[in-house]
Write a protein that holds these residues in place. Structure first.
Motif, PDB file in Angstrom:
ATOM      1  N   ASN A 449      33.749  15.650  -5.957  1.00  0.00           N
ATOM      2  CA  ASN A 449      33.303  16.642  -4.976  1.00  0.00           C
ATOM      3  C   ASN A 449      32.532  17.783  -5.625  1.00  0.00           C
ATOM      4  O   ASN A 449      31.642  18.353  -4.997  1.00  0.00           O
ATOM      5  N   LEU A 450      32.870  18.094  -6.883  1.00  0.00           N
ATOM      6  CA  LEU A 450      32.074  19.087  -7.599  1.00  0.00           C
ATOM      7  C   LEU A 450      30.652  18.565  -7.801  1.00  0.00           C
ATOM      8  O   LEU A 450      29.666  19.311  -7.616  1.00  0.00           O
ATOM      9  N   HIS A 451      30.547  17.311  -8.142  1.00  0.00           N
ATOM     10  CA  HIS A 451      29.236  16.698  -8.324  1.00  0.00           C
ATOM     11  C   HIS A 451      28.448  16.728  -7.010  1.00  0.00           C
ATOM     12  O   HIS A 451      27.261  17.081  -6.988  1.00  0.00           O
ATOM     13  N   GLN A 452      29.105  16.366  -5.878  1.00  0.00           N
ATOM     14  CA  GLN A 452      28.435  16.394  -4.573  1.00  0.00           C
ATOM     15  C   GLN A 452      28.009  17.810  -4.202  1.00  0.00           C
ATOM     16  O   GLN A 452      26.924  18.019  -3.655  1.00  0.00           O
ATOM     17  N   MET A 453      28.862  18.752  -4.514  1.00  0.00           N
ATOM     18  CA  MET A 453      28.576  20.151  -4.194  1.00  0.00           C
ATOM     19  C   MET A 453      27.307  20.623  -4.892  1.00  0.00           C
ATOM     20  O   MET A 453      26.434  21.255  -4.297  1.00  0.00           O
ATOM     21  N   VAL A 454      27.199  20.277  -6.164  1.00  0.00           N
ATOM     22  CA  VAL A 454      26.020  20.685  -6.944  1.00  0.00           C
ATOM     23  C   VAL A 454      24.774  19.975  -6.437  1.00  0.00           C
ATOM     24  O   VAL A 454      23.697  20.582  -6.324  1.00  0.00           O
ATOM     25  N   ARG A 455      24.896  18.698  -6.117  1.00  0.00           N
ATOM     26  CA  ARG A 455      23.756  17.939  -5.627  1.00  0.00           C
ATOM     27  C   ARG A 455      23.237  18.475  -4.294  1.00  0.00           C
ATOM     28  O   ARG A 455      22.069  18.308  -3.960  1.00  0.00           O
TER      29      ARG A 455
END
Length: 536
Positions: A449-455
């Motif tokens: 979810n951190l990765h999705q948030m940044v994307r």
């Protein structure tokens, strides 16, 4: 007959069909009046009592057959028979502006006419309407003209109505009572009650007395704008011509007085109404309840509700929603459960606004578990909460999950539901979801979810980044932790000293000295001097 070209409207006609809710519009009516009703094909209009029409002209009651090569033959009675009356439906608060018109067959298909007008350039529309009236129908009188005006008002084409009306004298026509009433409504729909009042003055100068419907529309328009002084002037006109207000008139005034904060005066007026022959309806009580709720007196509003039910009046969903909103604003949203229960007992099913109002109040005042219960009930009823409410619910559940770990699964389930519905997930919601996941040791989910948030373009706070790196390092997943740093670099976010320290410490523990040196060097390049150093 000669037709005269008038100036074209300033803006194109974008919409010619009436609002879908128009078929539900309640009506004003005078029980002592004979009604003159009009309907244009499937286009439903409101009506006006015939008592307001000129008494100098007698209207036919016989059947008339009309012939038109374009619109076809229409056979109907143009006006109601002697003694016919129309019983009006109760009027909703938001619909009090409707005129006193009812349905009947029209002389021609006005919907077809409106669709034809829509296809024309603005400058040709007025001439086209006049030509159809004059040639297709075979005759052209004030009644035909009024039919078209009313259709255009109903279709929210006020500018075209004004242009047609301004050329009335060019067609050798004199406005009658109905014409003036339509123009009063037109100006009120344009939110220009001042001009509507001037039309009313012209109407009375011509010897026509407006009926209670026309005056009520004008009163309602002034009340909506908070212009009570002008409202009382219209009441003086009613008294002068002997036109008695009906309950709809009083309802408009009550709502206007509450709107400007004159609650006590409104309540006194309501008590005075009870002493007259005019009987209050549920909209009278709803208007007064709304006034009390807006000033933090919801308990008094509840007393009014009980009084209305004792009188045999049936509260509607708007009445109950008023109470739900009042309790929520006062910080007593749990009272809403009692209101919801009462609604179901009275066979009044809660709607989207009922659930949304209660859910918003519960979340606003920190009643997260109660909010979850309402959310589940709402979804079970086939109603979907909007993204604003779901963002609030997820954040509340995540905060609550710090002490009650079993709520993490519930919060994540709602969170995933938001994704499936394509809702916009706010940055703060993402941050709290990630925090709740790493606290619950669901490190991989937190990383994803951190990765999705940044994307998505969100830049996480350093505390969120460090918490994920720490959780990954504790779980021995140093490669994923290193990838978090890469994500930060790609988005021009400089990690803190703690971020580097966590990584260097874990790399040292795994005896990956070269990796620790690389991280340490990367920190120095970016102007950060870590406390931890690679082992020699």
């Amino acid at each position: 007959m000669m037709s005269m070209s008038l100036p074209s409207p300033c803006s194109p006609l974008s919409e010619f069909l009436p609002s879908p809710s128009l078929s539900n519009h309640p009506v004003f009516f005078n029980n002592t009046s004979k009604l003159c009703c009009h309907k244009f094909s499937s286009l439903k209009l409101v009506f006006i009592p015939a008592a307001s029409l000129s008494t100098t002209k007698s209207y036919p009651t016989e059947t008339t057959v009309l012939h038109s090569p374009i619109l076809g033959n229409k056979e109907q009675r143009l006006y109601p028979k002697e003694g016919e009356e129309h019983k009006g439906l109760p009027m909703k608060e938001e619909e009090q502006e409707s005129l006193d018109f009812d349905e009947k067959a029209s002389k021609f298909q006005v919907l077809d006419l409106l669709n034809a007008v829509k296809a024309l350039p603005c400058k040709e529309r007025v001439d086209y309407i006049v030509r159809v009236l004059d040639k297709e129908i075979g005759f052209f009188n004030i009644s035909d003209f009024n039919d078209v005006l009313m259709a255009l008002v109903t279709a929210n084409e006020s500018d075209l109505v004004l242009k047609l009306y301004s050329g009335l004298s060019c067609y050798s026509l004199e406005p009658n009572s109905w014409t003036f009433s339509i123009m009063v409504r037109c100006h009120c729909k344009k939110k220009d009650p001042g001009e509507a009042k001037r039309v009313l003055d012209q109407m009375m100068q011509k010897g026509f007395n407006p009926n209670v419907a026309t005056l009520t529309i004008l009163i309602n328009s002034f009340c909506k704008m908070g212009q009570l002084q002008n409202t009382f002037q219209v009441f003086e006109v009613m008294d002068r011509i002997g036109c008695k207000p009906n309950i709809q008139t009083y309802n408009c005034l009550l709502k206007g007085m509450c709107y400007v904060g004159r609650i006590e005066e409104a309540f006194e007026l309501m008590e005075d109404i009870k002493k007259t022959t005019v009987e209050p309806d549920i909209y009278t009580y709803t208007a007064m309840m709304d006034g009390f709720c807006k000033v933090g007196r919801s308990d008094e509003a509840m007393e009014l509700l009980n009084e209305a039910m004792e009188m045999g009046l049936a509260p509607n969903v708007v009445t109950f929603n008023t109470l739900l909103d009042g309790y929520a604003k006062e910080g007593r949203p749990l009272k809403g459960f009692g209101v919801l229960k009462l609604m179901k007992q009275r066979k009044c099913m809660p709607d989207y606004i009922s659930y949304s109002t209660l859910l918003h109040g519960l979340l606003l005042w920190g009643k997260v578990l109660a909010g979850l219960r309402i959310f589940n009930e709402m979804e079970g009823s086939g109603l979907e909460a909007d993204e604003r409410l779901m963002n609030s619910l997820v954040r509340g559940l995540c905060r609550k999950s710090i002490k009650e770990n079993d709520l993490v699964e519930v919060a994540y389930e709602v969170f995933e539901k938001m994704k499936k519905r394509g809702f916009v997930i706010e940055q703060s919601t993402y941050a709290l979801v990630i925090q709740a996941l790493w606290v619950a040791k669901k490190v991989d989910d937190a990383f994803i979810n951190l990765h999705q948030m940044v994307r998505l373009g969100y830049i996480p706070r350093l505390i969120t980044i460090n918490n994920v790196i720490r959780a990954l390092c504790v779980g021995g997943k140093v490669d994923k932790a290193f990838y978090v740093l890469v994500l930060m670099y790609e988005n021009s976010k400089i990690p803190s000293r703690m971020s580097y320290d966590l990584l260097i410490h874990e790399l040292n523990r795994q005896e990956r000295t070269l990796g620790a040196c690389n991280v340490y060097g990367a920190a120095l390049v970016r102007g950060v001097v870590p406390h931890k150093k690679p082992r020699r």
